[in-house]
Motif scaffolding. Sequence first.
Motif, short mmCIF file in Angstrom:
data_model
loop_
_atom_site.label_atom_id
_atom_site.label_comp_id
_atom_site.label_asym_id
_atom_site.label_seq_id
_atom_site.Cartn_x
_atom_site.Cartn_y
_atom_site.Cartn_z
N GLN A 142 0.98 -1.24 -0.34
CA GLN A 142 0.02 0.23 0.17
C GLN A 142 1.32 1.24 0.09
N GLU A 183 2.00 5.50 1.02
CA GLU A 183 1.57 5.84 2.22
C GLU A 183 0.37 7.07 1.49
N GLU A 197 -2.24 7.80 -1.29
CA GLU A 197 -2.70 7.52 -2.79
C GLU A 197 -3.44 8.49 -3.39
N THR A 202 -5.67 10.62 -0.09
CA THR A 202 -5.57 9.72 1.26
C THR A 202 -4.68 9.09 1.35
N TYR A 203 -4.37 9.60 2.97
CA TYR A 203 -2.77 8.31 3.36
C TYR A 203 -2.60 7.55 4.59
N SER A 204 -2.08 6.99 4.87
CA SER A 204 -1.80 5.26 5.28
C SER A 204 -1.04 6.04 7.44
N ASN A 205 -0.37 7.13 7.02
CA ASN A 205 0.56 7.00 8.87
C ASN A 205 -0.58 8.10 8.80
N SER A 206 -0.71 8.37 10.10
CA SER A 206 -1.61 8.60 10.89
C SER A 206 -0.98 9.93 11.59
N LYS A 218 -8.17 10.65 8.01
CA LYS A 218 -6.90 10.56 6.82
C LYS A 218 -7.13 10.68 5.23
#
Lengths: 111, 111
Positions: A1, A3, A5, A24-28, A70
């Motif tokens: 995935q 980091e 998108e 959208t992002y994955s790392n909070s 996110k």
Amino acid sequence: QKEVEQDPGPLSVPEGAIVSLNCTYSNSAFQYFMWYRQYSRKGPELLMYTYSSGNKEDGRFTAQVDKSSKYISLFIRDSQPSDSATYLCATSLQGAQKLVFGQGTRLTINP
Amino acid sequence: SQTIHQWPATLVQPVGSPLSLECTVEGTSNPNLYWYRQAAGRGLQLLFYSVGIGQISSEVPQNLSASRPQDRQFILSSKKLLLSDSGFYLCAWSTGPTGQYFGPGTRLTVT
């Protein structure tokens, strides 16, 4: 995935429409969020940055960050043909020297 | 105000030839400096970044190298170009987490 998108599009809308561009992002832990505009065969230009959650407005452009989901957005009001470009989102961690970029969305505003 | 220069603007080089791209920044001191490559229709790939003279971090092992001989000068080099080195090369600078500022880019075609 990845980091960050971002739908590459292309996105085509009529002049005067409201444009919504999203990432959208994955790392909070990401804290800084940026939007760049890149015209064909030119370097990216920093449009806006926001820190943490919330909205920021600059003329016809509004950047919005929702850290709970996110999700980052750029809204363009009263879109003009001159807004036709590729828009890239980017984010970074607190204290980081590097940015993480989305792939970019190619936008065309039709007169 | 700050200005970033890149040259040359376009370059056509044969496979196996050397490469030297230069980037200079004016109007700021001790910037972080970055080299990116952007393939056609693709996102930005970070190649190298530097936080000070002589300090280079490489992001992707490849046929390229970078040097920072002066505070506001960043050079991208290769001893022998490959076809896969073709692309749009962008230099950028920053002094904090609120965004990077890009130069006009160099379009490299390896034939």
